[in-house]
Design an enzyme around this catalytic site. Structure first.
Site, PDB file in Angstrom:
ATOM      1  N   THR A 147       0.826  -1.198   0.000  1.00 24.20           N
ATOM      2  CA  THR A 147       0.000   0.000   0.000  1.00 24.20           C
ATOM      3  C   THR A 147       0.863   1.253   0.000  1.00 24.20           C
ATOM      4  O   THR A 147       1.965   1.262   0.582  1.00 24.20           O
ATOM      5  CB  THR A 147      -0.936   0.009   1.225  1.00 24.20           C
ATOM      6  OG1 THR A 147      -1.653   1.235   1.240  1.00 24.20           O
ATOM      7  CG2 THR A 147      -0.183  -0.119   2.537  1.00 24.20           C
ATOM      8  N   SER A 154      -1.828   3.056  10.499  1.00 22.35           N
ATOM      9  CA  SER A 154      -2.795   2.217  11.237  1.00 22.35           C
ATOM     10  C   SER A 154      -2.150   0.855  11.458  1.00 22.35           C
ATOM     11  O   SER A 154      -1.151   0.519  10.811  1.00 22.35           O
ATOM     12  CB  SER A 154      -4.094   2.035  10.441  1.00 22.35           C
ATOM     13  OG  SER A 154      -3.872   1.146   9.344  1.00 22.35           O
ATOM     14  N   HIS A 185      -2.018  -0.743   8.086  1.00 23.55           N
ATOM     15  CA  HIS A 185      -0.939  -0.291   7.203  1.00 23.55           C
ATOM     16  C   HIS A 185       0.415  -0.832   7.687  1.00 23.55           C
ATOM     17  O   HIS A 185       1.307  -1.126   6.886  1.00 23.55           O
ATOM     18  CB  HIS A 185      -0.914   1.237   7.131  1.00 23.55           C
ATOM     19  CG  HIS A 185      -2.039   1.837   6.320  1.00 23.55           C
ATOM     20  ND1 HIS A 185      -3.203   2.310   6.892  1.00 23.55           N
ATOM     21  CD2 HIS A 185      -2.191   2.024   4.983  1.00 23.55           C
ATOM     22  CE1 HIS A 185      -4.010   2.780   5.932  1.00 23.55           C
ATOM     23  NE2 HIS A 185      -3.429   2.616   4.776  1.00 23.55           N
TER      24      HIS A 185
HETATM   25  P1  NAD Z   1     -11.077  -7.470  -0.030  1.00 25.93           P
HETATM   26  O1  NAD Z   1     -11.258  -7.539   1.434  1.00 25.93           O
HETATM   27  O2  NAD Z   1     -12.235  -7.097  -0.878  1.00 25.93           O
HETATM   28  O3  NAD Z   1     -10.504  -8.856  -0.569  1.00 25.93           O
HETATM   29  C1  NAD Z   1      -9.551  -9.629   0.138  1.00 25.93           C
HETATM   30  C2  NAD Z   1      -9.873 -11.101  -0.090  1.00 25.93           C
HETATM   31  O4  NAD Z   1      -8.906 -11.883   0.619  1.00 25.93           O
HETATM   32  C3  NAD Z   1     -11.249 -11.473   0.462  1.00 25.93           C
HETATM   33  O5  NAD Z   1     -11.984 -12.189  -0.496  1.00 25.93           O
HETATM   34  C4  NAD Z   1     -10.923 -12.336   1.691  1.00 25.93           C
HETATM   35  O6  NAD Z   1     -11.894 -13.331   1.930  1.00 25.93           O
HETATM   36  C5  NAD Z   1      -9.564 -12.896   1.341  1.00 25.93           C
HETATM   37  N1  NAD Z   1      -8.733 -13.224   2.515  1.00 25.93           N
HETATM   38  C6  NAD Z   1      -8.380 -12.407   3.534  1.00 25.93           C
HETATM   39  N2  NAD Z   1      -7.627 -13.067   4.426  1.00 25.93           N
HETATM   40  C7  NAD Z   1      -7.461 -14.330   3.939  1.00 25.93           C
HETATM   41  C8  NAD Z   1      -6.764 -15.474   4.391  1.00 25.93           C
HETATM   42  N3  NAD Z   1      -6.089 -15.482   5.545  1.00 25.93           N
HETATM   43  N4  NAD Z   1      -6.800 -16.595   3.624  1.00 25.93           N
HETATM   44  C9  NAD Z   1      -7.493 -16.619   2.466  1.00 25.93           C
HETATM   45  N5  NAD Z   1      -8.193 -15.564   1.994  1.00 25.93           N
HETATM   46  C10 NAD Z   1      -8.160 -14.418   2.725  1.00 25.93           C
HETATM   47  O7  NAD Z   1      -9.843  -6.462  -0.280  1.00 25.93           O
HETATM   48  P2  NAD Z   1      -9.405  -5.711  -1.607  1.00 25.93           P
HETATM   49  O8  NAD Z   1      -9.925  -4.338  -1.557  1.00 25.93           O
HETATM   50  O9  NAD Z   1      -9.663  -6.562  -2.777  1.00 25.93           O
HETATM   51  O10 NAD Z   1      -7.845  -5.608  -1.369  1.00 25.93           O
HETATM   52  C11 NAD Z   1      -6.996  -6.645  -1.832  1.00 25.93           C
HETATM   53  C12 NAD Z   1      -5.552  -6.331  -1.467  1.00 25.93           C
HETATM   54  O11 NAD Z   1      -5.164  -5.098  -2.063  1.00 25.93           O
HETATM   55  C13 NAD Z   1      -5.304  -6.190   0.030  1.00 25.93           C
HETATM   56  O12 NAD Z   1      -4.078  -6.770   0.351  1.00 25.93           O
HETATM   57  C14 NAD Z   1      -5.251  -4.686   0.230  1.00 25.93           C
HETATM   58  O13 NAD Z   1      -4.431  -4.378   1.310  1.00 25.93           O
HETATM   59  C15 NAD Z   1      -4.662  -4.209  -1.074  1.00 25.93           C
HETATM   60  N6  NAD Z   1      -5.084  -2.827  -1.378  1.00 25.93           N
HETATM   61  C16 NAD Z   1      -6.411  -2.518  -1.529  1.00 25.93           C
HETATM   62  C17 NAD Z   1      -6.779  -1.197  -1.808  1.00 25.93           C
HETATM   63  C18 NAD Z   1      -8.218  -0.756  -1.936  1.00 25.93           C
HETATM   64  O14 NAD Z   1      -8.477   0.454  -2.038  1.00 25.93           O
HETATM   65  N7  NAD Z   1      -9.168  -1.684  -1.953  1.00 25.93           N
HETATM   66  C19 NAD Z   1      -5.781  -0.222  -1.967  1.00 25.93           C
HETATM   67  C20 NAD Z   1      -4.440  -0.590  -1.820  1.00 25.93           C
HETATM   68  C21 NAD Z   1      -4.100  -1.889  -1.525  1.00 25.93           C
HETATM   69  N1  USQ Z   2     -11.440   9.749   4.456  1.00 26.92           N
HETATM   70  C1  USQ Z   2     -12.336  10.794   4.592  1.00 26.92           C
HETATM   71  N2  USQ Z   2     -13.652  10.470   4.618  1.00 26.92           N
HETATM   72  C2  USQ Z   2     -14.124   9.204   4.470  1.00 26.92           C
HETATM   73  C3  USQ Z   2     -13.198   8.163   4.308  1.00 26.92           C
HETATM   74  C4  USQ Z   2     -11.852   8.464   4.312  1.00 26.92           C
HETATM   75  O1  USQ Z   2     -11.961  11.953   4.708  1.00 26.92           O
HETATM   76  O2  USQ Z   2     -15.338   9.003   4.506  1.00 26.92           O
HETATM   77  C5  USQ Z   2     -10.001  10.049   4.427  1.00 26.92           C
HETATM   78  C6  USQ Z   2      -9.202   9.299   5.490  1.00 26.92           C
HETATM   79  O3  USQ Z   2      -9.162  10.007   6.702  1.00 26.92           O
HETATM   80  C7  USQ Z   2      -7.851   9.159   4.810  1.00 26.92           C
HETATM   81  C8  USQ Z   2      -8.175   9.085   3.325  1.00 26.92           C
HETATM   82  O4  USQ Z   2      -9.501   9.594   3.183  1.00 26.92           O
HETATM   83  O5  USQ Z   2      -7.093  10.311   5.031  1.00 26.92           O
HETATM   84  C9  USQ Z   2      -8.138   7.684   2.747  1.00 26.92           C
HETATM   85  O6  USQ Z   2      -8.989   6.850   3.519  1.00 26.92           O
HETATM   86  P1  USQ Z   2      -9.673   5.554   2.869  1.00 26.92           P
HETATM   87  O7  USQ Z   2     -10.566   4.940   3.878  1.00 26.92           O
HETATM   88  O8  USQ Z   2     -10.234   5.873   1.537  1.00 26.92           O
HETATM   89  O9  USQ Z   2      -8.395   4.644   2.565  1.00 26.92           O
HETATM   90  P2  USQ Z   2      -7.364   3.968   3.565  1.00 26.92           P
HETATM   91  O10 USQ Z   2      -7.835   3.846   4.937  1.00 26.92           O
HETATM   92  O11 USQ Z   2      -6.038   4.623   3.349  1.00 26.92           O
HETATM   93  O12 USQ Z   2      -7.302   2.485   2.988  1.00 26.92           O
HETATM   94  C10 USQ Z   2      -7.575   2.157   1.623  1.00 26.92           C
HETATM   95  C11 USQ Z   2      -7.745   0.648   1.550  1.00 26.92           C
HETATM   96  C12 USQ Z   2      -6.427  -0.009   1.974  1.00 26.92           C
HETATM   97  C13 USQ Z   2      -5.288   0.535   1.148  1.00 26.92           C
HETATM   98  C14 USQ Z   2      -5.234   2.063   1.181  1.00 26.92           C
HETATM   99  C15 USQ Z   2      -4.271   2.642   0.183  1.00 26.92           C
HETATM  100  O13 USQ Z   2      -8.803   0.223   2.398  1.00 26.92           O
HETATM  101  O14 USQ Z   2      -6.537  -1.402   1.817  1.00 26.92           O
HETATM  102  O15 USQ Z   2      -4.079   0.027   1.609  1.00 26.92           O
HETATM  103  O16 USQ Z   2      -6.526   2.580   0.796  1.00 26.92           O
HETATM  104  S1  USQ Z   2      -3.413   4.042   0.814  1.00 26.92           S
HETATM  105  O17 USQ Z   2      -4.409   5.031   1.234  1.00 26.92           O
HETATM  106  O18 USQ Z   2      -2.571   4.533  -0.224  1.00 26.92           O
HETATM  107  O19 USQ Z   2      -2.687   3.586   1.980  1.00 26.92           O
END
Ligand code: NAD
Ligand code: USQ
Length: 386
Positions: free
Chosen positions: A144, A179, A182
């Site tokens: 991330t 967090s 993170h």
């Molecule tokens: P998600 O929660 O929608 O999907 C994660 C999947 O992994 C789920 O289907 C869950 O059942 C599975 N899972 C979790 N723990 C497991 C375990 N121990 N064994 C097997 N399966 C397991 O999340 P997402 O939004 O698709 O995110 C996927 C990845 O990308 C995460 O690692 C997240 O940190 C990263 N990421 C997501 C975002 C975002 O904005 N969604 C941004 C940056 C990074």
């Molecule tokens: N935020 C608001 N209002 C909201 C939600 C979020 O102001 O209703 C703010 C938060 O305080 C934060 C920023 O928006 O400053 C991003 O928050 P977010 O909830 O959109 O994203 P974050 O918690 O950072 O996590 C998400 C994904 C995580 C991924 C991360 C990428 O859930 O899996 O790792 O985005 S990054 O932000 O680059 O770390």
């Protein structure tokens, strides 16, 4: 290639599995379905009506003629992933299978411990599995952008050249995650980097920004293939949440001053980035880091963009500054590098009016599924869930 998608039932994993399958790769999905359990635990449901994985897979076969293998399993159980690596023998493993919500990890001690165990131990199991069963397999790991925090200098892609007391070195970029979630990504990064050094594993760490959108060319082919769209306070992310709030008539939830700047990426680019990483594997022993985002926005500007998109559709939305439940900088310098994926061929979908319109429209189409009670923030960094 034979590509195993860990977490292939999730928000990023499902469209990735379909995209790679569509591109002719042989795909396996490994997932414990725990994400669906967290929805039950929190009493929320995704905005879109996602179907059970076996229905999704059967529909994909019907519309594309392609099979996807399914391996239910928990990555924190070594015997589960061991069996699958032995049977499927992947050329690449795309690792999405983690607990990815920052607020979820801050609910209380139990949720913090669970998140760290699930993510760090799961990744460690995978590293041992790759070493012992498929040593040439390329690990494509989702990290991330939040690993870096918000330093007052430019953010590089994983490493920084430093001169200190007359000597130079290329060292991991300093990490200041915001967090317990993170933090797990930082711990994973260290474990993967170390495993590459000692076992000659090949790995790509993709430091992804906040993902927005829900639709890809493949998920659009049938309603049964629909992807998740989380909008609740725990799993919903900024832009997706704002679109739902506009439709629900809830003032858009900008936390604090709203100057928090982050990298963002369209889900259609997420799937393409994974393909680029798989097509261009690192050398054995190489640990490389790409910053996977396409644009930077602060949350206040993002909320304004959603407000004007909603206005064009006849919806009057209000942007409101709420007391920030998180402990984070609300005004800061932010300038992160993101050229490596573009150099390898990524052509970004930038956030434009048509995408914003389509997201607000998805929220409108599913308006009857919006629960207004799960939107306002209840998990605080200082006190946990209030
Ligand atoms: P998600 O929660 O929608 O999907 C994660 C999947 O992994 C789920 O289907 C869950 O059942 C599975 N899972 C979790 N723990 C497991 C375990 N121990 N064994 C097997 N399966 C397991 O999340 P997402 O939004 O698709 O995110 C996927 C990845 O990308 C995460 O690692 C997240 O940190 C990263 N990421 C997501 C975002 C975002 O904005 N969604 C941004 C940056 C990074
Ligand atoms: N935020 C608001 N209002 C909201 C939600 C979020 O102001 O209703 C703010 C938060 O305080 C934060 C920023 O928006 O400053 C991003 O928050 P977010 O909830 O959109 O994203 P974050 O918690 O950072 O996590 C998400 C994904 C995580 C991924 C991360 C990428 O859930 O899996 O790792 O985005 S990054 O932000 O680059 O770390």
């Amino acid at each position: 290639m034979r590509i195993l998608v860990l977490g292939g039932d999730g928000y990023c994993g499902w469209p990735t599995a379909l995209y790679l399958s569509d591109r002719g790769h042989e795909i396996g999905i490994f997932d414990s379905f725990i994400r669906r359990t967290w929805d039950h635990e929190l009493g929320v449901q995704t905005l879109t009506d996602i179907r059970p994985l076996h229905q999704r897979i059967a529909k994909w076969k019907e519309v594309s003629g392609k099979e996807i293998a399914v391996f239910p399993g928990d990555l924190t159980r070594y015997d589960h992933i061991e069996r699958v690596l032995e049977e499927f023998r992947p050329d690449a493993v795309v690792h999405y299978a983690e607990q990815r919500s920052a607020p979820y990890s801050m609910i209380d001690r139990e949720h913090a411990v669970f998140t760290q165990y699930n993510n760090v131990i799961g990744t460690l199991n995978l590293l041992f599995g790759i070493r012992d069963i498929v040593p040439d397999c390329h690990l494509v790991k989702l990290g991330t952008m939040g690993e870096y925090g918000t330093p007052n200098i430019d953010i590089e892609e994983g490493f920084i050249e430093i001169e200190h007391k007359g000597r130079r070195d290329r060292l991991p970029f300093p990490k200041q995650p915001g967090s317990f979630y993170h933090l797990t990504k930082v711990h994973d990064t260290n474990n993967i980097f170390f495993a590459c050094k000692i076992w000659k594993i090949r790995a790509t760490d993709l430091n992804q920004g906040v993902v927005y959108g829900t639709v890809t060319e493949q998920t659009m082919r049938d309603p049964v293939l629909v992807n998740r769209f989380d909008y609740d306070e725990v799993f919903g992310t900024a832009l997706n949440r704002f679109c739902v709030q506009a439709v629900a008539g809830i003032p858009l939830t900008v936390y604090g001053k709203g100057g928090q700047t982050r990298g963002f990426i369209d889900i259609r680019d997420t799937v393409r980035c994974i393909e680029i990483a798989c097509d261009n594997p690192p050398a054995p022993g190489e640990f490389r880091v790409f910053n996977q985002f396409t644009e930077q926005f602060n949350v206040k500007d993002l909320a304004e963009k959603v407000r004007s998109a909603a206005k064009k559709l006849g919806i009057e939305a209000e942007v409101k500054h709420y007391e920030n439940p998180r402990i984070e900088a609300e005004e800061h310098y932010y300038n992160a590098a993101n050229t490596k994926l573009i150099d390898l061929g990524l052509e970004p979908h930038y956030l434009d009016e048509s995408l914003l319109d389509s997201l607000v429209n998805i929220a409108l189409e599913n308006k009857n599924r919006i629960d207004p009670n799960v939107i306002l923030p209840r998990v605080t960094w200082a006190r946990g869930r209030t």
